[in-house]
Scaffold this motif. Structure first.
Motif: not given
Length: 79
Positions: A28-56
């Protein structure tokens, strides 16, 4: 947007659990996040993605809904 459409997206995400994806999320408000990760789990209405922070070398879990994918607020691409 019907329940059948949501089920199609969920089954597609279910098939790719454990795979690496590139995610472009419109926050929203012209904010766009671009990330890479691994799909870890799925649930009936959502799914989870694990994203690694390369800095720490921490892992953050981010959730997305299947309706976000249908409305194109979240775009995913297999890597």
């Amino acid at each position: 947007m019907s329940q059948a459409d949501i089920r199609k997206v969920k089954s597609s995400v279910d098939k790719n659990v454990g795979n690496r994806v590139k995610i472009r999320a419109n926050r929203g408000r012209h904010k766009i996040d671009i990330t890479e990760g691994v799909i870890s789990e799925t649930y009936p209405s959502i799914f989870l993605v694990e994203v690694e922070n390369k800095l720490d070398d921490t892992v953050q879990t981010v959730s997305f809904s299947y309706t976000d994918v249908l409305t194109k607020d979240v775009q995913m691409q297999l890597i």
